[in-house]
Each structure stands twice: as C-alpha cells, then as structure tokens.
Design a protein around this motif. Structure first.
Motif, PDB file in Angstrom:
ATOM      1  N   ASP A  90       0.829  -1.207   0.000  1.00  0.00           N
ATOM      2  CA  ASP A  90       0.000   0.000   0.000  1.00  0.00           C
ATOM      3  C   ASP A  90       0.863   1.256   0.000  1.00  0.00           C
ATOM      4  OD1 ASP A  90       1.058  -0.190   2.521  1.00  0.00           O
ATOM      5  OD2 ASP A  90      -0.801   0.254   3.582  1.00  0.00           O
ATOM      6  N   VAL A  91       2.016   1.188  -0.679  1.00  0.00           N
ATOM      7  CA  VAL A  91       2.902   2.345  -0.750  1.00  0.00           C
ATOM      8  C   VAL A  91       2.140   3.547  -1.312  1.00  0.00           C
ATOM      9  CG1 VAL A  91       3.736   1.715  -3.062  1.00  0.00           C
ATOM     10  CG2 VAL A  91       5.126   3.180  -1.591  1.00  0.00           C
ATOM     11  N   PRO A  92       2.254   4.705  -0.689  1.00  0.00           N
ATOM     12  CA  PRO A  92       1.539   5.890  -1.192  1.00  0.00           C
ATOM     13  C   PRO A  92       1.936   6.227  -2.629  1.00  0.00           C
ATOM     14  CG  PRO A  92       2.392   6.279   1.029  1.00  0.00           C
ATOM     15  CD  PRO A  92       2.979   4.981   0.563  1.00  0.00           C
ATOM     16  N   GLY A  93       0.940   6.544  -3.451  1.00  0.00           N
ATOM     17  CA  GLY A  93       1.193   6.938  -4.840  1.00  0.00           C
ATOM     18  C   GLY A  93       1.599   5.803  -5.738  1.00  0.00           C
ATOM     19  N   ALA A  94       1.081   4.592  -5.497  1.00  0.00           N
ATOM     20  CA  ALA A  94       1.483   3.427  -6.293  1.00  0.00           C
ATOM     21  C   ALA A  94       1.221   3.634  -7.780  1.00  0.00           C
ATOM     22  CB  ALA A  94       0.759   2.181  -5.784  1.00  0.00           C
ATOM     23  N   SER A  95       0.070   4.237  -8.123  1.00  0.00           N
ATOM     24  CA  SER A  95      -0.261   4.443  -9.538  1.00  0.00           C
ATOM     25  C   SER A  95       0.691   5.436 -10.202  1.00  0.00           C
ATOM     26  CB  SER A  95      -1.704   4.937  -9.666  1.00  0.00           C
ATOM     27  OG  SER A  95      -1.869   6.177  -8.981  1.00  0.00           O
ATOM     28  N   PRO A  99       4.657   4.439 -13.799  1.00  0.00           N
ATOM     29  CA  PRO A  99       5.295   5.039 -14.980  1.00  0.00           C
ATOM     30  C   PRO A  99       6.610   5.738 -14.666  1.00  0.00           C
ATOM     31  CG  PRO A  99       3.346   6.293 -14.318  1.00  0.00           C
ATOM     32  CD  PRO A  99       3.333   5.029 -13.520  1.00  0.00           C
ATOM     33  N   VAL A 100       6.760   6.267 -13.442  1.00  0.00           N
ATOM     34  CA  VAL A 100       8.007   6.954 -13.093  1.00  0.00           C
ATOM     35  C   VAL A 100       9.173   5.975 -13.064  1.00  0.00           C
ATOM     36  CG1 VAL A 100       9.214   8.162 -11.229  1.00  0.00           C
ATOM     37  CG2 VAL A 100       6.906   8.844 -11.858  1.00  0.00           C
ATOM     38  N   LEU A 101       8.947   4.762 -12.578  1.00  0.00           N
ATOM     39  CA  LEU A 101      10.014   3.771 -12.518  1.00  0.00           C
ATOM     40  C   LEU A 101      10.368   3.215 -13.900  1.00  0.00           C
ATOM     41  CD1 LEU A 101       8.997   1.858  -9.277  1.00  0.00           C
ATOM     42  CD2 LEU A 101      11.020   3.290  -9.598  1.00  0.00           C
ATOM     43  N   ALA A 102       9.474   3.379 -14.866  1.00  0.00           N
ATOM     44  CA  ALA A 102       9.796   2.990 -16.245  1.00  0.00           C
ATOM     45  C   ALA A 102      10.506   4.113 -16.998  1.00  0.00           C
ATOM     46  CB  ALA A 102       8.516   2.607 -16.991  1.00  0.00           C
ATOM     47  N   ALA A 103      10.418   5.343 -16.486  1.00  0.00           N
ATOM     48  CA  ALA A 103      10.941   6.520 -17.183  1.00  0.00           C
ATOM     49  C   ALA A 103      12.440   6.507 -17.436  1.00  0.00           C
ATOM     50  CB  ALA A 103      10.551   7.788 -16.408  1.00  0.00           C
ATOM     51  N   PRO A 104      13.290   5.876 -16.597  1.00  0.00           N
ATOM     52  CA  PRO A 104      14.731   5.881 -16.907  1.00  0.00           C
ATOM     53  C   PRO A 104      15.079   5.330 -18.278  1.00  0.00           C
ATOM     54  CG  PRO A 104      14.405   5.215 -14.635  1.00  0.00           C
ATOM     55  CD  PRO A 104      13.034   5.332 -15.253  1.00  0.00           C
ATOM     56  N   LEU A 105      14.206   4.526 -18.876  1.00  0.00           N
ATOM     57  CA  LEU A 105      14.462   4.027 -20.224  1.00  0.00           C
ATOM     58  C   LEU A 105      14.465   5.148 -21.253  1.00  0.00           C
ATOM     59  CD1 LEU A 105      12.361   0.721 -20.334  1.00  0.00           C
ATOM     60  CD2 LEU A 105      14.842   0.958 -20.124  1.00  0.00           C
ATOM     61  N   ALA A 106      13.883   6.293 -20.898  1.00  0.00           N
ATOM     62  CA  ALA A 106      13.864   7.427 -21.830  1.00  0.00           C
ATOM     63  C   ALA A 106      15.203   8.150 -21.873  1.00  0.00           C
ATOM     64  CB  ALA A 106      12.759   8.413 -21.436  1.00  0.00           C
ATOM     65  N   VAL A 107      16.086   7.865 -20.921  1.00  0.00           N
ATOM     66  CA  VAL A 107      17.399   8.528 -20.866  1.00  0.00           C
ATOM     67  C   VAL A 107      18.451   7.571 -21.415  1.00  0.00           C
ATOM     68  CG1 VAL A 107      19.083   9.665 -19.390  1.00  0.00           C
ATOM     69  CG2 VAL A 107      16.655   9.763 -18.807  1.00  0.00           C
ATOM     70  N   TYR A 142      12.078  -4.469 -14.256  1.00  0.00           N
ATOM     71  CA  TYR A 142      10.905  -3.953 -13.542  1.00  0.00           C
ATOM     72  C   TYR A 142       9.620  -4.122 -14.343  1.00  0.00           C
ATOM     73  CZ  TYR A 142       7.452  -0.595 -11.972  1.00  0.00           C
ATOM     74  OH  TYR A 142       6.268  -0.014 -11.591  1.00  0.00           O
ATOM     75  N   LEU A 143       9.639  -3.761 -15.629  1.00  0.00           N
ATOM     76  CA  LEU A 143       8.413  -3.799 -16.437  1.00  0.00           C
ATOM     77  C   LEU A 143       7.836  -5.209 -16.561  1.00  0.00           C
ATOM     78  CD1 LEU A 143       9.169  -1.192 -19.249  1.00  0.00           C
ATOM     79  CD2 LEU A 143       7.421  -1.039 -17.474  1.00  0.00           C
ATOM     80  N   PRO A 144       8.598  -6.230 -16.985  1.00  0.00           N
ATOM     81  CA  PRO A 144       8.009  -7.567 -17.068  1.00  0.00           C
ATOM     82  C   PRO A 144       7.663  -8.146 -15.700  1.00  0.00           C
ATOM     83  CG  PRO A 144      10.349  -7.669 -17.555  1.00  0.00           C
ATOM     84  CD  PRO A 144       9.982  -6.226 -17.511  1.00  0.00           C
ATOM     85  N   ALA A 145       8.447  -7.822 -14.669  1.00  0.00           N
ATOM     86  CA  ALA A 145       8.131  -8.334 -13.334  1.00  0.00           C
ATOM     87  C   ALA A 145       6.829  -7.739 -12.820  1.00  0.00           C
ATOM     88  CB  ALA A 145       9.277  -8.021 -12.365  1.00  0.00           C
ATOM     89  N   ALA A 146       6.636  -6.441 -13.021  1.00  0.00           N
ATOM     90  CA  ALA A 146       5.394  -5.804 -12.591  1.00  0.00           C
ATOM     91  C   ALA A 146       4.198  -6.358 -13.353  1.00  0.00           C
ATOM     92  CB  ALA A 146       5.489  -4.281 -12.780  1.00  0.00           C
ATOM     93  N   TYR A 504       6.481   5.670 -22.308  1.00  0.00           N
ATOM     94  CA  TYR A 504       5.125   5.563 -21.766  1.00  0.00           C
ATOM     95  C   TYR A 504       4.330   4.495 -22.510  1.00  0.00           C
ATOM     96  CZ  TYR A 504       0.534   6.840 -19.999  1.00  0.00           C
ATOM     97  OH  TYR A 504      -0.708   6.804 -19.409  1.00  0.00           O
ATOM     98  N   LEU A 505       4.573   4.375 -23.812  1.00  0.00           N
ATOM     99  CA  LEU A 505       3.918   3.331 -24.599  1.00  0.00           C
ATOM    100  C   LEU A 505       4.304   1.945 -24.083  1.00  0.00           C
ATOM    101  CD1 LEU A 505       2.309   2.376 -27.127  1.00  0.00           C
ATOM    102  CD2 LEU A 505       4.455   2.517 -28.389  1.00  0.00           C
ATOM    103  N   LEU A 506       5.580   1.738 -23.760  1.00  0.00           N
ATOM    104  CA  LEU A 506       6.021   0.460 -23.209  1.00  0.00           C
ATOM    105  C   LEU A 506       5.305   0.164 -21.892  1.00  0.00           C
ATOM    106  CD1 LEU A 506       9.872   0.582 -23.832  1.00  0.00           C
ATOM    107  CD2 LEU A 506       8.217  -0.901 -24.962  1.00  0.00           C
TER     108      LEU A 506
END
Length: 516
Positions: A90-95, A99-107, A142-146, A504-506
């Motif tokens: 129940d970590v705050p702000g899960a939603s 996407p924030v944890l996927a964002a490093p792929l943009a760099v 992270y993405l496939p595990a999630a 974001y598409l990924l």
C-alpha cells in the motif's frame, strides 16, 4: 466446403513472395556472422590465436564479465523489489510510481553517464560503469516483473498466508518462481545491452570489448585485431543466449482459466512506509534526477547561446528523417516474418523468426563493421551511404518491430481474410484492406519503438553515417567529447523528450499484456 477449405489454405499458408522476402531477410542476418567467420579464415588460425590469446583480450574479458556479474544481479534485485513494492504493497502513490520507474528508459545510457560525470568528474572504472548501467537498465526487469505480478492469481498467495507462511516465505516460495521467465528475459536483455554499450563506458574511462573494437577500428580501419575482438564479443553474446535458454528450460507457470476477477489485498507497510518511500526516491533521483538536473544545469550555464537554432534544426531534421525511414522499412520487413511465424507452426517458421533474434543480440558495432567490410570489398558504391545505415538499423532493430507486429497479426481473425478472398479480392488487396487495417495499432507501436531506438543510436551511426551526417546523438557525442557540456545539453534534452512517449507506450503495453 471444398471451396472454403481451399480459400482457408490459401490465406493461412504464406505465399512465395512472403517466403522469398523472409528468406532474403534471413540471408541478410547472416552477414555479421559471415564477417566474423571470413575474418577468422583470412587472418589465419595462427595469427588469429595470437590476437585472441593475449593479455589485452584477457583484461577486456575480465572487465566485461565483472560488469555483467555485478550489474545484472543489481538490476534484478532493483527491478523485482520495486515491482513488488508498487504492485503488492500500500505504498503511497502506487499508480504514480509505476510510470516513473519505467521513465529511466527514456534517458540513453550515454546521457546518464554524461550526467554523472558532470556531477562527479572523478567517477570512472568498473564502479562507475555498474552504477550508471544499473540506473539505466533496471526497468528492463521492472516492467516484465510488474506485469507478471499483476496477472498472478491472488488465491495462491492468500492460501499460503492462511497456512501460516509469512510475507517473506510467500514471496520466496510462491511469487518468485512465477517471476522466473520475466527475470531471465530482462536479465538477458540487460546483459546484451552491456555488451553493446559504448558511449556510457567511454565517458567513465572503462574499457570493454565494444570500446576496444571502436578504438581499433579508428586506428587500423577494421584491421585483424578489431575483427578478432569482434569475434570474441560475438561468442560472449552466444554464450549468454545459450545460458539463458538452459536456465529457462521448459518450465512454465500458468493457471487454468482467468483466475479470481479481483485485485490482491496489498501488504500494509505501516512504519516501514517511510523507508520504502526513501528507497523509491533514491532510485529515481539516481536514475532520473542526476541526468535531468545536469542537463538543466548546463542549459542554465550555457544560456541562450548554446541553442544554435540552425545546427539543432539540421540535427533534428536528419535524425527524424533517418529514424522515420528506418521505422517504416523495419516495420514493413517485420510483416513477412511475423506472417510466417503466426500462420505456420513448422520448424521453418521457428528458424525464420529465431535468426532475426540472434542477429539482434549482436552489438551494433559488430553489425556496422560487417557492413563496412562488405561495402568496401563488394559494394564500394554503397560505402558510407544512407542505404547502408538504414540496412544496419533494420538488422539491429527488426526484432523490436517483430514482437509488436507478431502480436497484432495473431489477433486478426483469419475468417475475415477468408471472406475477402472468397469475394474475389486478391491477396494484396486483402492484406491492405483487412490485415493491415487491423494490425495498424500494433504496427504503429512497432514503428515508434524503432523510431526512438534509431534516434538515440550512437555506435553504428558513428561508423556508417555518410560524411556530413549530424544526428542528435552524434552532435551530443562530438560536443561532450570536446568537454563542451553546455553545448551538448540541448541535444541531450531533445533525445530525452523524443524518447518519453515511447517509454510511456512500453508501460501502457505492459499493463495491457497483464489484462489491465
């Protein structure tokens, strides 16, 4: 019924044209491997052995092995741990964290390295390489595990808890085995990225096979030493592919039916919520905060004069032109291979599809060196032309398009194509009016993935691009190599902005794959 069967067979069986195009693509995929084999024989076994079994190669092998040995486990721990926090607590702000944890792929990794070196100029060596690549590539786990965690049946975990198992035991004995395929797939991608990465390691002065091959190419123009290093690098890639296949085995974890149509009851963090949030913030600061802060800092220091409108416009225009052309060509080439893979269950179909994946696992520098050798010796008129650059991009990124196109084609009802053919429409007309329209969203996703991959590609572009080519990545690399970090900042920012929509598409595609 006989006519209907005939139509069905014509629709389901790949035609000669489709098979011919697929075979041409397979032949092209063997060019890099053929380059390595021909270099071995032209050099001679004795000289090749001397070039391979020398201290420098041993040093590069130790560096590369250590890089993979440290980075992959760190990425796996980060990816799986963060996925469990976001999807199971129940970590705050899960939603928002998703996407924030996927964002490093943009760099791009070389931009991430630029950010860290700017903040810590003394950062170099193995530790620097592990830090930067871990922050760049952990989302690949992270993405496939999630996505896997979202579609797991909660009843199994709840039953284990009801029998007295604690959260740690439930995770280790119930959840983790079902994440096996996601972990292995992500780990393989990360390892292959590590073998192919160039810019990030040059900035932190850490030697790998890719950096050494590029240096050798610059000094001796793809001489025997560079070719032998490329051969060792190819063997490393094949070893990784074989190891992943052996560890993966044939184990599968699946459930019969759709499972319980409800979400998992989240684990309450209680007092540990603050430390967990601190971990999430630390990871995001390291993966996103440092490079973004660095880019903005250099933009502020450089002021308006670093925004050279004409140069940026030229670089952006050439980048968009190359990326758009490569995206269109690669996506079109993916259709024949995907058609055979979806519409045929033969061994031939598996070979056609598998050859493309093997070639894509090879570092871009090996593919580029093969293209250089082929054009110089056999097609000199194509040397340093846009055609060769686009051909290299197609070989490198075809599997990215193939995954999306294959998924879209698999969802096209064959019955609609059969009806179109029964009404007298030709195969080409049926494909354009029925198949292509229904696979358009998947094809668009495939094109977008290839577009961003090409827009941020560095190594092959440096080797193959015609004189006068100035892509965003090339201009960034040139200016940062001159230590003009302020002038390089606009190009880094534009590359990140271009990559954000595809990242974001990924993320959204992974949620769709999980049935959300």
């Amino acid at each position: 019924m006989a006519a209907g069967t005939a139509v069905a067979s014509r629709v389901g069986r790949p035609g000669r044209a489709v098979t011919g195009v697929a075979l041409l693509l397979v032949a092209a995929t063997f060019v890099p491997l053929g380059y390595i084999v021909s270099a071995l024989f032209s050099t001679g076994l004795h000289e090749a052995a001397q070039l391979v079994f020398r201290p420098r190669v041993g040093e590069l092998l130790r560096n590369t092995s250590a890089l993979v040995a440290f980075t992959v486990p760190i990425c796996v721990v980060l990816g799986v741990g963060l996925a469990w926090i976001v999807e199971r607590t129940d970590v705050p702000g899960a939603s928002w964290w998703g996407p924030v944890l996927a964002a490093p792929l943009a760099v791009p990794a070389f931009v991430n390295s630029y950010g860290w070196v700017s903040v810590f100029p003394t950062l170099h060596g193995l530790r620097a390489g592990v830090l930067i690549t871990s922050m760049s590539y952990f989302p690949l786990v992270y993405l496939p595990a999630a996505a896997t965690l979202r579609r797991l049946d909660p009843a199994v975990e709840e039953s284990a808890r009801a029998l007295g198992s604690g959260p740690v035991v439930v995770f280790a004995r119930i959840v983790l085995p079902q994440l096996r395929l996601a972990i292995l797939g992500g780990a393989l991608l990360i390892a292959l990225h590590l073998l192919a990465e160039y810019g990030a390691f040059v900035m932190v002065r850490f030697d790998t096979f890719t950096t050494a091959i590029f240096e050798q190419y610059q000094s001796s123009f793809a001489g025997a030493a560079g070719s032998m290093l490329a051969g060792v690098l190819v063997l490393c890639c094949l070893v990784l592919l074989g190891a992943e296949a052996a560890v993966r085995g044939r184990a599968r974890y699946a459930r019969v039916g759709g499972g319980a149509p409800r979400s998992v009851t989240p684990v309450r963090l209680g007092r540990t919520a603050i430390p967990v949030l601190a971990v999430l913030v630390t990871v995001i600061v390291a993966a996103l905060g440092v490079p973004l802060w660095t880019v903005l800092r250099w933009l502020r220091i450089g002021g308006t004069q670093v925004w050279d409108a004409s140069d940026i416009a030229q670089s952006l225009g050439q980048t968009v032109a190359l990326a758009a052309a490569a995206a269109a060509i690669t996506t079109l080439c993916a259709f024949p291979v995907a058609w055979i893979a979806v519409r045929s269950a033969s061994r031939f179909a598996r070979v056609i599809e598998g050859c493309n994946y093997i070639t894509s696992s090879l570092p871009g520098i090996v593919i580029a060196l093969a293209m250089v050798t082929v054009t110089i010796h056999h097609l000199p008129e194509l040397y340093q032309t846009a055609a060769m650059v686009l051909a290299a991009y197609t070989l490198m990124f075809l599997p990215r398009a193939l995954v999306s196109v294959r998924a879209g084609l698999a969802q096209v009802p064959v019955g609609l194509e059969e009806v179109s053919r029964a009404l007298g429409k030709s195969g080409a007309t049926t494909f354009i009016r029925v198949t292509l329209r229904l696979t358009a969203p998947a094809a668009a996703a495939a094109a977008a993935l290839v577009f961003v991959a090409v827009a941020t590609e560095l190594t092959a572009t440096l080797l193959l691009a015609p004189n006068g080519t100035r892509t965003l990545a090339m201009r960034f690399w040139s200016l940062s190599g001159e230590l003009d970090y302020a002038a390089a900042a606009p190009y880094a920012l534009i590359m990140i902005v271009v990559a954000i929509p595809v990242t974001y598409l990924l993320f959204t595609q992974s949620r769709k794959a999980a049935g959300l």
